[in-house]
Structures are given as structure tokens and as C-alpha cells.
Motif scaffolding. Sequence first.
Motif, PDB file in Angstrom:
ATOM      1  N   VAL A  87      -7.175 -14.623  11.241  1.00  0.00           N
ATOM      2  CA  VAL A  87      -7.967 -13.489  10.765  1.00  0.00           C
ATOM      3  C   VAL A  87      -8.278 -12.564  11.930  1.00  0.00           C
ATOM      4  CG1 VAL A  87     -10.184 -12.791   9.767  1.00  0.00           C
ATOM      5  CG2 VAL A  87      -8.977 -14.781   8.858  1.00  0.00           C
ATOM      6  N   HIS A  88      -8.071 -11.279  11.715  1.00  0.00           N
ATOM      7  CA  HIS A  88      -8.488 -10.261  12.676  1.00  0.00           C
ATOM      8  C   HIS A  88      -9.779  -9.626  12.175  1.00  0.00           C
ATOM      9  CE1 HIS A  88      -8.478  -6.810  15.363  1.00  0.00           C
ATOM     10  NE2 HIS A  88      -8.566  -6.007  14.305  1.00  0.00           N
ATOM     11  N   VAL A  89     -10.813  -9.651  13.010  1.00  0.00           N
ATOM     12  CA  VAL A  89     -12.075  -8.996  12.668  1.00  0.00           C
ATOM     13  C   VAL A  89     -12.014  -7.570  13.200  1.00  0.00           C
ATOM     14  CG1 VAL A  89     -14.571  -9.020  12.961  1.00  0.00           C
ATOM     15  CG2 VAL A  89     -13.313 -11.181  12.746  1.00  0.00           C
ATOM     16  N   GLY A  90     -12.108  -6.612  12.306  1.00  0.00           N
ATOM     17  CA  GLY A  90     -11.963  -5.224  12.690  1.00  0.00           C
ATOM     18  C   GLY A  90     -13.052  -4.755  13.638  1.00  0.00           C
ATOM     19  N   THR A  91     -12.666  -3.940  14.609  1.00  0.00           N
ATOM     20  CA  THR A  91     -13.639  -3.339  15.515  1.00  0.00           C
ATOM     21  C   THR A  91     -14.343  -2.183  14.814  1.00  0.00           C
ATOM     22  OG1 THR A  91     -12.067  -1.738  16.407  1.00  0.00           O
ATOM     23  CG2 THR A  91     -12.144  -3.919  17.459  1.00  0.00           C
ATOM     24  N   ASP A  92     -15.419  -1.706  15.421  1.00  0.00           N
ATOM     25  CA  ASP A  92     -16.119  -0.548  14.854  1.00  0.00           C
ATOM     26  C   ASP A  92     -15.191   0.661  14.756  1.00  0.00           C
ATOM     27  OD1 ASP A  92     -18.418  -2.032  14.639  1.00  0.00           O
ATOM     28  OD2 ASP A  92     -19.348  -1.216  16.461  1.00  0.00           O
ATOM     29  N   LYS A  93     -14.367   0.868  15.784  1.00  0.00           N
ATOM     30  CA  LYS A  93     -13.438   2.002  15.769  1.00  0.00           C
ATOM     31  C   LYS A  93     -12.422   1.856  14.648  1.00  0.00           C
ATOM     32  CE  LYS A  93     -10.132   4.576  18.603  1.00  0.00           C
ATOM     33  NZ  LYS A  93      -9.475   4.697  19.938  1.00  0.00           N
ATOM     34  N   GLU A  94     -11.892   0.650  14.478  1.00  0.00           N
ATOM     35  CA  GLU A  94     -10.924   0.414  13.406  1.00  0.00           C
ATOM     36  C   GLU A  94     -11.573   0.591  12.038  1.00  0.00           C
ATOM     37  OE1 GLU A  94      -7.927  -2.864  15.447  1.00  0.00           O
ATOM     38  OE2 GLU A  94      -9.834  -3.520  14.601  1.00  0.00           O
ATOM     39  N   ALA A  95     -12.818   0.157  11.902  1.00  0.00           N
ATOM     40  CA  ALA A  95     -13.535   0.339  10.634  1.00  0.00           C
ATOM     41  C   ALA A  95     -13.745   1.821  10.347  1.00  0.00           C
ATOM     42  CB  ALA A  95     -14.864  -0.406  10.671  1.00  0.00           C
ATOM     43  N   ASP A  96     -14.077   2.598  11.375  1.00  0.00           N
ATOM     44  CA  ASP A  96     -14.246   4.046  11.188  1.00  0.00           C
ATOM     45  C   ASP A  96     -12.950   4.685  10.710  1.00  0.00           C
ATOM     46  OD1 ASP A  96     -16.894   3.964  11.940  1.00  0.00           O
ATOM     47  OD2 ASP A  96     -16.523   4.601  14.015  1.00  0.00           O
ATOM     48  N   LEU A  97     -11.817   4.242  11.263  1.00  0.00           N
ATOM     49  CA  LEU A  97     -10.538   4.791  10.851  1.00  0.00           C
ATOM     50  C   LEU A  97     -10.218   4.474   9.394  1.00  0.00           C
ATOM     51  CD1 LEU A  97      -8.360   4.044  14.009  1.00  0.00           C
ATOM     52  CD2 LEU A  97      -9.100   6.285  13.187  1.00  0.00           C
ATOM     53  N   ARG A  98     -10.783   3.403   8.870  1.00  0.00           N
ATOM     54  CA  ARG A  98     -10.551   3.007   7.483  1.00  0.00           C
ATOM     55  C   ARG A  98     -11.636   3.514   6.547  1.00  0.00           C
ATOM     56  NH1 ARG A  98      -8.029   0.106  10.930  1.00  0.00           N
ATOM     57  NH2 ARG A  98      -6.184  -1.156  10.406  1.00  0.00           N
ATOM     58  N   ARG A  99     -12.631   4.190   7.094  1.00  0.00           N
ATOM     59  CA  ARG A  99     -13.745   4.723   6.308  1.00  0.00           C
ATOM     60  C   ARG A  99     -14.494   3.602   5.590  1.00  0.00           C
ATOM     61  NH1 ARG A  99     -11.662   8.125   9.237  1.00  0.00           N
ATOM     62  NH2 ARG A  99     -11.386  10.317   8.706  1.00  0.00           N
ATOM     63  N   VAL A 100     -14.717   2.489   6.307  1.00  0.00           N
ATOM     64  CA  VAL A 100     -15.486   1.364   5.773  1.00  0.00           C
ATOM     65  C   VAL A 100     -16.506   0.948   6.819  1.00  0.00           C
ATOM     66  CG1 VAL A 100     -13.529   0.583   4.379  1.00  0.00           C
ATOM     67  CG2 VAL A 100     -13.887  -0.429   6.648  1.00  0.00           C
ATOM     68  N   ARG A 101     -17.489   0.166   6.399  1.00  0.00           N
ATOM     69  CA  ARG A 101     -18.488  -0.314   7.360  1.00  0.00           C
ATOM     70  C   ARG A 101     -17.964  -1.498   8.158  1.00  0.00           C
ATOM     71  NH1 ARG A 101     -23.721   1.602   6.635  1.00  0.00           N
ATOM     72  NH2 ARG A 101     -24.075   0.593   8.638  1.00  0.00           N
ATOM     73  N   ARG A 102     -17.297  -2.430   7.489  1.00  0.00           N
ATOM     74  CA  ARG A 102     -16.742  -3.602   8.181  1.00  0.00           C
ATOM     75  C   ARG A 102     -15.489  -4.046   7.430  1.00  0.00           C
ATOM     76  NH1 ARG A 102     -20.210  -8.515   8.307  1.00  0.00           N
ATOM     77  NH2 ARG A 102     -18.706  -9.178   9.881  1.00  0.00           N
ATOM     78  N   PHE A 103     -14.596  -4.760   8.140  1.00  0.00           N
ATOM     79  CA  PHE A 103     -13.431  -5.324   7.454  1.00  0.00           C
ATOM     80  C   PHE A 103     -12.852  -6.468   8.267  1.00  0.00           C
ATOM     81  CE2 PHE A 103     -11.179  -2.765  10.515  1.00  0.00           C
ATOM     82  CZ  PHE A 103      -9.910  -3.324  10.644  1.00  0.00           C
ATOM     83  N   ILE A 104     -12.068  -7.299   7.593  1.00  0.00           N
ATOM     84  CA  ILE A 104     -11.226  -8.291   8.248  1.00  0.00           C
ATOM     85  C   ILE A 104      -9.811  -8.111   7.725  1.00  0.00           C
ATOM     86  CG2 ILE A 104     -13.116  -9.934   8.583  1.00  0.00           C
ATOM     87  CD1 ILE A 104     -11.912 -11.585   6.261  1.00  0.00           C
ATOM     88  N   ALA A 105      -8.829  -8.597   8.472  1.00  0.00           N
ATOM     89  CA  ALA A 105      -7.438  -8.469   8.072  1.00  0.00           C
ATOM     90  C   ALA A 105      -6.719  -9.796   8.279  1.00  0.00           C
ATOM     91  CB  ALA A 105      -6.753  -7.359   8.864  1.00  0.00           C
ATOM     92  N   PHE A 106      -5.728 -10.058   7.435  1.00  0.00           N
ATOM     93  CA  PHE A 106      -4.939 -11.288   7.520  1.00  0.00           C
ATOM     94  C   PHE A 106      -3.633 -11.058   6.772  1.00  0.00           C
ATOM     95  CE2 PHE A 106      -7.236 -11.480   3.580  1.00  0.00           C
ATOM     96  CZ  PHE A 106      -6.382 -12.096   2.682  1.00  0.00           C
ATOM     97  N   ASN A 107      -2.712 -12.003   6.880  1.00  0.00           N
ATOM     98  CA  ASN A 107      -1.474 -11.980   6.114  1.00  0.00           C
ATOM     99  C   ASN A 107      -1.542 -13.009   5.001  1.00  0.00           C
ATOM    100  OD1 ASN A 107      -0.434 -10.030   7.807  1.00  0.00           O
ATOM    101  ND2 ASN A 107       0.807 -11.462   9.004  1.00  0.00           N
ATOM    102  N   ASP A 108      -1.088 -12.643   3.811  1.00  0.00           N
ATOM    103  CA  ASP A 108      -0.999 -13.634   2.739  1.00  0.00           C
ATOM    104  C   ASP A 108       0.198 -14.540   3.022  1.00  0.00           C
ATOM    105  OD1 ASP A 108       1.341 -12.375   1.874  1.00  0.00           O
ATOM    106  OD2 ASP A 108       0.550 -11.800  -0.084  1.00  0.00           O
ATOM    107  N   PRO A 109       0.468 -15.563   2.203  1.00  0.00           N
ATOM    108  CA  PRO A 109       1.537 -16.505   2.545  1.00  0.00           C
ATOM    109  C   PRO A 109       2.912 -15.884   2.702  1.00  0.00           C
ATOM    110  CG  PRO A 109       0.080 -17.484   0.921  1.00  0.00           C
ATOM    111  CD  PRO A 109      -0.352 -16.058   1.069  1.00  0.00           C
ATOM    112  N   THR A 110       3.201 -14.788   2.015  1.00  0.00           N
ATOM    113  CA  THR A 110       4.493 -14.118   2.183  1.00  0.00           C
ATOM    114  C   THR A 110       4.533 -13.297   3.463  1.00  0.00           C
ATOM    115  OG1 THR A 110       5.259 -14.080  -0.099  1.00  0.00           O
ATOM    116  CG2 THR A 110       5.860 -12.184   1.233  1.00  0.00           C
ATOM    117  N   GLY A 111       3.380 -12.868   3.955  1.00  0.00           N
ATOM    118  CA  GLY A 111       3.306 -12.008   5.136  1.00  0.00           C
ATOM    119  C   GLY A 111       2.833 -10.612   4.827  1.00  0.00           C
TER     120      GLY A 111
END
Length: 285
Positions: A87-111
Motif C-alpha cells: 500500500v502506498h499512503v498518498g502524500t499531501d501533495k499527491e492528495a492535492d493533485l487528486r482533489r481529495v483530502r487523503r488517499f491510499i493506493a494499491f494494485n488489485d490481484p491482476t495489477g
Amino acid sequence: MINLQDISYVRLGTADLDGATTFARDILGLEITYQSKDSVYLKSDQREHTLCYVAGSPADQTVAFEVAESADLELAAAELDKLGHPVHVGTDKEADLRRVRRFIAFNDPTGNRIELVWRPAFSNRRYHGERDAGITGFSHVGLCTTDAARDEAFWTSVCNARVSDRIGDAALLRIDEIHHTIALFPTNRAGIQHINHQVESGDDVMRSYNFLSDRQVPMVFGPGRHPTSSARFLYFEGPDGMVFEYSSGVREIADELLYRERQFPFDPKGFCEWGAKPQIKEFRN
């Protein structure tokens, strides 16, 4: 269990940002909300954006889903880590770029790259497309799967998705009353298989059919009507080979106790009750 509340946005890399922007605005009918030298944000409903094109590789594709609480991100990260999904925990800068307050990112089993977001931004201005395609909102995505049974189990046991119907081994999954928000199509790659926008009526589907025909936009399926969701549809090809869909009249499943998933054949009859034949690789044997 990870409780998905709604689909939020897609992020697509493109080698031709100007061309992708022109298509999304003038052909697809979205509204630009923000633009920089390396990205463009477009809206299709009350959210600040539902599609973001970013200068880069077309292989970079992400779909985001909203969760209800900030704490849900920590719970999801712990569950995913336990299952072996980094899991990647989004930075504040990355969250701003996505127009969200917070986010996490990951790959599902297919990728497939998935983001879980908390408090995506909503707009104080209503959506007003550059052309009147009749769009009422961003509704669902098709995702590629290299193992349909495995990925169906992930979305229905790790997450709160439920199977509405299957076309062959392709599962159509709902996370609320709408017939499906995620569709899993067996193939040999990862990525977003198609992106759906709902339109107000079947008349809008046919108007876009003529509009796209006049502009020689490649149409790859329809007009038609899905026997699964009952929606009238049209699929067409956009930048970098991405398939987009307009549909109207999608079925809602209000009674979870009474509804039973159904099995449809993986052939043209399973995809269209009007007789249209798909030219989309993942919809063909």
C-alpha cells in the motif's frame, strides 16, 4: 471488509495531452475544471472532476473509489497489507493533485492500480459540457482480469461488492443499488477496459451515435441494449485506444434479499438483446 461508497474518478496517462483534452471536451462532452501544462481535470457531474488526463505513458491507468471515513483508509491498508498487497499512503501533495483530502493506493490481484480516497472535492458549479451529450454522470468502469474467479473473490470478499450478473466468467459487480459499478472482463493484461458515462435517455445515445459517426469516431459496439442491466448503450474508441461508453436506463437493485444473480452466455446475445455484435476484444470469444 473494505466498504466502497462510490466510484470517484479515473486517471489516464497520455502521450498527447492536447489531443486527449480536445477529445474529452469536444467529443465526449466533459467540462474542463482545471488545466496545467501536464494535466487536465474534467467533470461530468457534481464532483469537481471524474476524469484526469496526465502527460505520460498510456499504460498508467488508475481508478479511484470513495470511502466514508478517514479511519477506513487505515483499516483498508492493514487488510491489504495482510493479504500481501503493498500500500502506498498518498502524500499531501499527491492528495492535492487528486482533489481529495487523503488517499491510499494499491494494485488489485491482476495489477490494476486502485486508489481509495476520502473526501473528494465537490464543485459549487453544476456540470455544463462543451457539447450537449446528455451526460448525467460518471457511473462505472470495466477492469481487465487475468483470473476472473480470483479477482471476483477479491472484490466480493475483501471489498463489499456483490455480483449482479455474469456474462460467461465476466462478473458485473455492484456496491450500491446501481446494477454494476465494476465489470471484470477476462483478458491477458491489466488496465481499465472501458469507462462509462450515463446519459439521460436513449435519445441521447442515438444523438451521440450520429454525432460520432459524422466525426468518424471509431464505434466498437452498438447502439444496443444490455440484457443484464437493461441499459441502452453505445461504445466508442477514444485516445490511446481507451473505450468509452454512453448508456441510459441502467437497472437498480433495491431488494438485496430477493435479488439473485443471473448467468448469461459469453456471446453477442449475452451482451446485446438487439443483435449488435461487439468489436471489443474483451467482449468476444
